[in-house]
Enzyme design. Structure first.
Site, PDB file in Angstrom:
ATOM      1  N   ASP A  15      30.730 -19.169   8.102  1.00 25.60           N
ATOM      2  CA  ASP A  15      32.092 -19.862   7.957  1.00 25.60           C
ATOM      3  C   ASP A  15      32.791 -19.790   9.363  1.00 25.60           C
ATOM      4  O   ASP A  15      32.561 -18.938  10.042  1.00 25.60           O
ATOM      5  CB  ASP A  15      32.942 -18.928   7.118  1.00 25.60           C
ATOM      6  N   GLU A  25      36.133 -24.827  -4.852  1.00 26.30           N
ATOM      7  CA  GLU A  25      36.623 -23.483  -5.352  1.00 26.30           C
ATOM      8  C   GLU A  25      38.008 -23.661  -6.260  1.00 26.30           C
ATOM      9  O   GLU A  25      38.718 -24.419  -5.733  1.00 26.30           O
ATOM     10  CB  GLU A  25      36.722 -22.495  -4.229  1.00 26.30           C
ATOM     11  N   ASP A  76      33.730 -15.808   5.376  1.00 26.08           N
ATOM     12  CA  ASP A  76      34.613 -15.121   5.918  1.00 26.08           C
ATOM     13  C   ASP A  76      35.367 -14.087   4.982  1.00 26.08           C
ATOM     14  O   ASP A  76      36.070 -13.304   5.242  1.00 26.08           O
ATOM     15  CB  ASP A  76      35.881 -15.897   6.643  1.00 26.08           C
ATOM     16  N   GLU A 134      37.121 -25.021   5.811  1.00 26.67           N
ATOM     17  CA  GLU A 134      38.153 -25.467   4.897  1.00 26.67           C
ATOM     18  C   GLU A 134      38.794 -26.667   5.181  1.00 26.67           C
ATOM     19  O   GLU A 134      39.335 -26.881   6.370  1.00 26.67           O
ATOM     20  CB  GLU A 134      38.644 -24.331   4.490  1.00 26.67           C
TER      21      GLU A 134
HETATM   22  O1  KIV Z   1      33.813 -16.817   2.175  1.00 28.52           O
HETATM   23  C1  KIV Z   1      33.341 -17.152   1.180  1.00 28.52           C
HETATM   24  O2  KIV Z   1      33.069 -16.105   0.424  1.00 28.52           O
HETATM   25  C2  KIV Z   1      33.187 -18.257   0.771  1.00 28.52           C
HETATM   26  C3  KIV Z   1      33.018 -18.392  -0.664  1.00 28.52           C
HETATM   27  C4  KIV Z   1      33.992 -18.088  -1.707  1.00 28.52           C
HETATM   28  C5  KIV Z   1      32.582 -19.893  -1.069  1.00 28.52           C
HETATM   29  O3  KIV Z   1      33.970 -19.111   1.476  1.00 28.52           O
END
Ligand code: KIV
Length: 272
Positions: A91, A189, A52, A122
């Site tokens: 995502d 992260e 995302d 998340e």
């Molecule tokens: O959306 C993204 O780029 C992420 C990475 C930072 C793991 O979730």
């Protein structure tokens, strides 16, 4: 150039890639369109994340909160059309898995139908019902803990997480909970290196770090950060492997100059 891939990366083949069992580190990179997916796949990455972060890197937003399921479907489909041998993970955007379990499964199914082989969400213990529902709907789930960008307003900015004893313990408990709920891999992260290593040790699924030190089972970076295509100063944890943004401007400036002085197109670039 890397050796051509012998077999596509699958969820089962990735889910056992623990370094403590002798596996090679996992390499994941984001991609948001077909050319990006082709470049990443040709370079030999294991996982392409349709992140995302398309929000900041492609769509011009300041954070990921503006991205919708429709946006993610559009970009996942573009990546899918490149038919990479790397595993495609998409995502789930903010608010697509927070309201209820049925809504979560429906939104994830849209990403799967667009071309994702797994989804990422998340959050820790609070997400266990959603993770279990996705897994029982046959949708593999990757977790994401630590600095979770969709929580930017709760965190008060993009800050390193897990610095206090209590926060570190909570993160380890969250990692164990999402692993027990059925996640096949976990992104961690923006945490201190020793905590990244501790989380990696605490669970049997592979832990893929971004700004989480060298002790994880793999690493993920954002495509635009790796290639120098962004317009922001990248965070400390980024290693930039090219400056393609500068090269693009220089190349386009040569095109501008050639047209202006009349040297483009020349005879070989003209139909006769
Ligand atoms: O959306 C993204 O780029 C992420 C990475 C930072 C793991 O979730």
């Amino acid at each position: 150039m890397p050796e051509p891939r012998t077999a596509p990366v699958t969820v089962p083949s990735l889910s056992v890639r623990k370094r403590r069992a002798g596996a090679e580190p996992i390499v994941m990179v984001t991609a948001y369109d077909a050319p990006g997916a082709r470049f990443a796949d040709a370079a030999g990455v294991d996982v392409i994340l349709v992140g995302d972060s398309v929000a900041n890197n492609v769509l011009g937003y300041d954070d990921t909160l503006q991205v919708t399921v429709d946006d993610m479907v559009h970009h996942t489909a573009a990546v899918g059309r490149a038919r990479p041998g790397a595993l495609i993970v998409a995502d789930l955007p903010w608010l697509s898995y927070h309201l209820d379990v049925a809504d979560t499964v429906r939104n994830a199914a849209r990403l799967v139908r667009a071309g994702a082989q797994a989804v990422k969400l998340e959050g820790g213990r609070v997400r266990v019902p959603m993770i279990e529902a996705l897994v029982s709907a046959e949708i593999p789930v990757m977790g994401h803990l630590g600095l979770t960008p969709q929580s930017v307003n709760v965190m008060g900015g993009f800050r390193v997480q897990g610095k206090s004893h209590g926060a570190a313990e909570a993160l380890v408990a969250d990692a164990k909970a999402v692993a027990a709920a059925g996640c096949f891999a976990l992104v961690v992260e923006g945490v201190p290196g020793p905590l990244g290593a501790r989380v990696t040790e605490a669970v049997d699924i592979p832990v893929i770090g971004i700004g989480a030190g060298p002790g994880c089972d793999g690493q993920v970076l954002v495509f635009h950060d790796v290639l120098g295509l962004g317009d922001r100063t990248p965070p400390k944890f980024v290693r930039r492997y090219a400056d393609l943004g500068d090269e693009a401007v220089a190349a386009l400036a040569r095109y501008v100059a050639d047209v202006r002085v009349g040297t483009f197109p020349d005879d070989s670039e003209t139909y006769h």
